[in-house]
Design an enzyme around this catalytic site. Structure first.
Site, PDB file in Angstrom:
ATOM      1  N   HIS A  57       0.877  -1.180   0.049  1.00  0.00           N
ATOM      2  CA  HIS A  57       0.085  -0.080   0.003  1.00  0.00           C
ATOM      3  C   HIS A  57       0.933   1.265  -0.075  1.00  0.00           C
ATOM      4  O   HIS A  57       1.929   1.135   0.593  1.00  0.00           O
ATOM      5  CB  HIS A  57      -0.820  -0.038   1.243  1.00  0.00           C
ATOM      6  CG  HIS A  57      -2.025   1.095   1.129  1.00  0.00           C
ATOM      7  ND1 HIS A  57      -1.696   2.513   1.461  1.00  0.00           N
ATOM      8  CD2 HIS A  57      -3.218   1.095   0.856  1.00  0.00           C
ATOM      9  CE1 HIS A  57      -2.699   3.017   1.399  1.00  0.00           C
ATOM     10  NE2 HIS A  57      -3.678   2.402   1.052  1.00  0.00           N
TER      11      HIS A  57
ATOM     12  N   GLU B 103      -4.067   2.274  -7.201  1.00  0.00           N
ATOM     13  CA  GLU B 103      -4.268   3.298  -6.225  1.00  0.00           C
ATOM     14  C   GLU B 103      -3.327   4.618  -6.570  1.00  0.00           C
ATOM     15  O   GLU B 103      -2.113   4.379  -6.176  1.00  0.00           O
ATOM     16  CB  GLU B 103      -4.053   2.831  -4.808  1.00  0.00           C
ATOM     17  CG  GLU B 103      -5.152   1.818  -4.218  1.00  0.00           C
ATOM     18  CD  GLU B 103      -5.345   1.896  -2.846  1.00  0.00           C
ATOM     19  OE1 GLU B 103      -6.553   1.838  -2.476  1.00  0.00           O
ATOM     20  OE2 GLU B 103      -4.377   1.937  -2.218  1.00  0.00           O
TER      21      GLU B 103
ATOM     22  N   GLY C   8      -7.547   9.500  -0.202  1.00  0.00           N
ATOM     23  CA  GLY C   8      -8.070  10.150   0.913  1.00  0.00           C
ATOM     24  C   GLY C   8      -8.163  11.918   0.725  1.00  0.00           C
ATOM     25  O   GLY C   8      -8.140  12.922   1.482  1.00  0.00           O
TER      26      GLY C   8
HETATM   27  P1  13P Z   1      -9.591   6.371   0.606  1.00  0.00           P
HETATM   28  O1  13P Z   1     -10.819   5.691  -0.098  1.00  0.00           O
HETATM   29  O2  13P Z   1      -9.746   7.004   2.042  1.00  0.00           O
HETATM   30  O3  13P Z   1      -9.251   7.196  -0.490  1.00  0.00           O
HETATM   31  O4  13P Z   1      -8.396   5.346   0.524  1.00  0.00           O
HETATM   32  C1  13P Z   1      -8.073   4.558  -0.507  1.00  0.00           C
HETATM   33  C2  13P Z   1      -7.080   3.479  -0.034  1.00  0.00           C
HETATM   34  O5  13P Z   1      -5.994   3.884   0.501  1.00  0.00           O
HETATM   35  C3  13P Z   1      -7.462   2.183   0.192  1.00  0.00           C
HETATM   36  O6  13P Z   1      -6.486   1.139   0.263  1.00  0.00           O
END
Ligand code: 13P
Length: 228
Positions: free
Chosen positions: A85, A152, A158
């Site tokens: 991540h 991602e 976020g």
């Molecule tokens: P958000 O959905 O809060 O943007 O986070 C995404 C995330 O990092 C999931 O692993």
């Protein structure tokens, strides 16, 4: 079938977990719902949905204080684990090589790794998204076995910002084209109840990895329901 995977990151307690799980258990869905919880909430019980961890050691066992091994996760009935991540890459300096080792050891222990890749805003703005994703992917994925890829973009996490559908298609098509075997590909980054269905139905997307909106039933259940 789509994957709808929540990542609680370093949030939540026993009461919040139980309250969300009991709310989810009332929903009928053809999709695969998974909750990736902090270690303290990963104790053995019949959760009703699949449970994942958010990290795993690259070592089998031994003197690695504070780390958790893949066999320990397996012992606790954990089926999935997030590896690489962007939080881990950013705050713990995790490299593609380490991510690959973690994914490989998870598979060896019968756990499906969710391997995360994604570009920074600087990489996006300089037109390097495709090359960055390709390099991260090729260096992070295990040689054999079953795994999931999560795209991602770091800048979308976020932030309330998401790529355009075209940008997502370009990125996930790059991933699709560079996988030695077809594996599920997820999108993550500011998914909410208003954009979930739209993103989940983009070509090549097999599901969503959801952070903030997975923490509470008021925001997570509408996402699960919208993709039914
Ligand atoms: P958000 O959905 O809060 O943007 O986070 C995404 C995330 O990092 C999931 O692993």
């Amino acid at each position: 079938m789509k994957f709808i995977i929540g990542n609680w990151k370093m949030n939540g307690n026993m009461d919040e977990k139980e309250s969300l799980l009991s709310a989810i258990s009332g929903i009928k869905t053809k999709n695969k719902v998974v909750l990736c919880l902090p270690y303290t909430l990963l104790y053995g019980e019949n959760f009703g949905i699949s449970i994942g961890a958010q990290d795993v050691s690259n070592h089998d066992k031994g003197s690695f204080t504070g780390d958790i091994s893949a066999s320990m996760l397996k012992d606790a009935n954990i089926q999935y684990v997030i590896v690489g991540h962007s939080d881990r890459r950013l705050y713990h300096n995790e490299t593609n090589e380490l991510v690959k080792e973690k994914a490989t050891i998870a598979i060896k222990n019968g756990i499906i790794p969710i391997v995360c890749v994604g570009e920074t805003i600087e990489e996006k703005n300089s037109g390097h998204t495709t090359s960055v994703i390709k390099k991260m992917l090729l260096e992070s994925i295990p040689k054999d076995g079953e795994y999931i890829i999560a795209y991602e973009p770091r800048w979308a996490i976020g932030s309330g910002l998401t790529p355009t559908n075209n940008e997502i298609v370009t990125a996930v098509k790059t991933i699709f084209d560079n996988l030695p075997n077809p594996m599920p590909i997820l999108y993550g980054g500011s998914v909410n109840q208003d954009n979930a269905l739209d993103i989940a139905t983009i070509p090549y997307i097999d599901g969503l990895l959801i952070g903030g909106a997975s923490l509470k039933s008021e925001t997570f259940l509408p996402i699960i329901k919208s993709i039914n």
